[in-house]
Enzyme design. Structure first.
Site, mmCIF file in Angstrom:
data_model
loop_
_atom_site.group_PDB
_atom_site.id
_atom_site.type_symbol
_atom_site.label_atom_id
_atom_site.label_comp_id
_atom_site.label_asym_id
_atom_site.label_seq_id
_atom_site.Cartn_x
_atom_site.Cartn_y
_atom_site.Cartn_z
ATOM 1 N N GLU A 1 50.566 45.602 39.858
ATOM 2 C CA GLU A 1 49.670 44.465 40.064
ATOM 3 C C GLU A 1 48.610 44.473 38.979
ATOM 4 O O GLU A 1 47.915 45.480 38.786
ATOM 5 C CB GLU A 1 49.001 44.484 41.436
ATOM 6 C CG GLU A 1 48.089 43.265 41.612
ATOM 7 C CD GLU A 1 47.558 43.055 43.018
ATOM 8 O OE1 GLU A 1 46.922 42.012 43.249
ATOM 9 O OE2 GLU A 1 47.770 43.929 43.869
ATOM 10 N N GLU B 1 43.052 47.359 37.026
ATOM 11 C CA GLU B 1 41.837 46.548 37.131
ATOM 12 C C GLU B 1 40.782 47.139 36.199
ATOM 13 O O GLU B 1 40.640 48.362 36.120
ATOM 14 C CB GLU B 1 41.335 46.555 38.582
ATOM 15 C CG GLU B 1 40.008 45.863 38.817
ATOM 16 C CD GLU B 1 40.046 44.389 38.429
ATOM 17 O OE1 GLU B 1 39.270 44.028 37.511
ATOM 18 O OE2 GLU B 1 40.834 43.618 39.009
ATOM 19 N N ASP C 1 42.594 48.250 30.474
ATOM 20 C CA ASP C 1 43.201 47.011 30.008
ATOM 21 C C ASP C 1 44.707 47.044 30.294
ATOM 22 O O ASP C 1 45.420 47.940 29.842
ATOM 23 C CB ASP C 1 42.930 46.890 28.504
ATOM 24 C CG ASP C 1 43.514 45.637 27.873
ATOM 25 O OD1 ASP C 1 44.201 44.876 28.571
ATOM 26 O OD2 ASP C 1 43.271 45.432 26.673
ATOM 27 N N ASP D 1 41.867 35.038 36.003
ATOM 28 C CA ASP D 1 40.786 34.166 35.544
ATOM 29 C C ASP D 1 41.379 32.953 34.828
ATOM 30 O O ASP D 1 42.179 33.100 33.906
ATOM 31 C CB ASP D 1 39.856 34.925 34.603
ATOM 32 C CG ASP D 1 39.062 36.003 35.326
ATOM 33 O OD1 ASP D 1 38.904 35.889 36.552
ATOM 34 O OD2 ASP D 1 38.600 36.951 34.670
ATOM 35 N N LYS E 1 37.913 26.052 30.365
ATOM 36 C CA LYS E 1 37.554 25.306 29.158
ATOM 37 C C LYS E 1 38.720 25.365 28.156
ATOM 38 O O LYS E 1 39.279 26.433 27.900
ATOM 39 C CB LYS E 1 36.302 25.900 28.511
ATOM 40 C CG LYS E 1 35.005 25.623 29.275
ATOM 41 C CD LYS E 1 34.534 24.203 29.031
ATOM 42 C CE LYS E 1 33.140 23.993 29.606
ATOM 43 N NZ LYS E 1 32.658 22.621 29.386
ATOM 44 N N ASP F 1 45.154 28.887 41.481
ATOM 45 C CA ASP F 1 44.648 27.691 42.156
ATOM 46 C C ASP F 1 44.151 26.659 41.143
ATOM 47 O O ASP F 1 43.429 25.733 41.506
ATOM 48 C CB ASP F 1 43.536 28.053 43.152
ATOM 49 C CG ASP F 1 42.410 28.848 42.521
ATOM 50 O OD1 ASP F 1 42.500 29.169 41.313
ATOM 51 O OD2 ASP F 1 41.431 29.163 43.229
ATOM 52 N N THR G 1 44.081 34.488 50.840
ATOM 53 C CA THR G 1 42.730 35.031 50.742
ATOM 54 C C THR G 1 41.722 34.084 51.394
ATOM 55 O O THR G 1 41.995 32.903 51.614
ATOM 56 C CB THR G 1 42.327 35.246 49.276
ATOM 57 O OG1 THR G 1 42.194 33.956 48.635
ATOM 58 C CG2 THR G 1 43.367 36.071 48.525
ATOM 59 N N LYS G 2 40.540 34.617 51.689
ATOM 60 C CA LYS G 2 39.476 33.783 52.265
ATOM 61 C C LYS G 2 39.127 32.637 51.315
ATOM 62 O O LYS G 2 38.945 31.493 51.732
ATOM 63 C CB LYS G 2 38.235 34.639 52.545
ATOM 64 C CG LYS G 2 38.414 35.642 53.666
ATOM 65 C CD LYS G 2 37.139 36.462 53.863
ATOM 66 C CE LYS G 2 37.332 37.502 54.948
ATOM 67 N NZ LYS G 2 36.115 38.344 55.122
ATOM 68 N N GLU H 1 41.052 31.305 49.063
ATOM 69 C CA GLU H 1 42.181 30.374 49.041
ATOM 70 C C GLU H 1 42.182 29.496 50.289
ATOM 71 O O GLU H 1 42.402 28.281 50.213
ATOM 72 C CB GLU H 1 43.478 31.177 48.960
ATOM 73 C CG GLU H 1 44.736 30.349 48.918
ATOM 74 C CD GLU H 1 45.982 31.215 48.870
ATOM 75 O OE1 GLU H 1 47.087 30.648 48.926
ATOM 76 O OE2 GLU H 1 45.853 32.453 48.784
#
EC number: 2.1.1.33
Length: 255
Positions: free
Chosen positions: A86, A111, A138, A161, A165, A197, A232-233, A235
């Protein structure tokens, strides 16, 4: 990393100067070069007392230090089992829930942000999970140096993320060089599951994943949310507001 909480995501203001902006031109030539455009911005972030305690007490067992060598992952996990990578697990709630419901699989979470590492370690301790290991580094370098070709049974990348932009789209994680790296490390028949999303990012993901010749889509375009991925909350709140969520599930073609 997952961007459920903007304060945890480490995202700069839209028009803020980013640390490696000056090197962007050189990095675009070789996106996997060590000075490449990164998909994250490292922020200190506040580590809570509970997270720090979890790092101190559970880190030695569950955190694998980054090193440019191939570990013996069976030895690291203490068994030979299907292995899922993951990338960017955020605060780790989904990772812990999936691992709890799939005790026969091993999960390697990567992470960069320490509060997320501490939060997942805290969940590991509270739930008595033994099938998770963490690398705080990374993900591109982890892929390059710590994972062998055709060694993974699955990859999860949930809500990376979005860098919404247009001038920052080059910072998005899902790009052809990374997808090629991921595909090379999947076993034949193994899966790559992405979720976002942001519709524009979903469209880019679909284009990039579909262009990788060693992968095939399990759906006509976007897949129904697999049962194993928790809602998820963040989501759930977005869905109530009419926001979309897109899952993409691709498989490595048989050799």
């Amino acid at each position: 990393m997952m961007h459920d909480d903007p304060n945890e995501a480490g995202l700069p203001p839209d028009d803020a100067a980013l640390p490696d902006e000056a090197a962007d031109g050189a990095d675009e030539v070789n996106p996997l070069h060590h000075r490449r455009i990164r998909s994250f911005v490292t922020r200190a972030g506040r580590v809570s007392t509970g997270q720090r305690r979890a790092i101190d007490e559970l880190g030695p067992r569950f955190v694998v230090p980054y090193a440019p060598t191939l570990p013996d992952w069976d030895a690291v996990f203490g068994r030979s089992a299907p292995r899922i990578l993951e990338i960017g697990f955020g605060m780790g709630a989904s990772t812990a829930e999936i691992a709890a419901h799939r005790p026969g699989d091993d999960f390697l979470g990567v992470e960069v942000h320490e509060p997320g590492v501490g939060a997942l370690l805290k969940l590991i301790g509270e739930q008595g999970l033994t099938n998770i290991r963490i690398i705080q580094h990374d993900a591109v370098e982890v892929l390059e140096h710590m994972l062998a070709p055709e060694s993974l049974d699955g990859v999860h990348i949930f809500f990376p993320d979005p860098w919404h932009k247009a001038r920052h789209h080059k910072r998005r994680l899902i790009q052809p060089p990374l997808v090629a790296q991921l595909a090379a490390r999947l076993k034949p028949g193994a899966y790559l599951h992405c979720a976002t999303d942001w519709q524009n990012y979903a469209e880019q993901m679909l284009e990039v994943l579909s262009a990788e010749p060693t992968l095939e889509n399990t759906a006509a375009d976007y897949a129904p949310r697999p049962d194993y991925r928790p809602v998820t909350k963040f989501e759930r709140r977005g869905l109530r507001l009419g926001h979309g969520v897109w899952d993409l599930v691709f498989r490595k073609r048989a050799a």
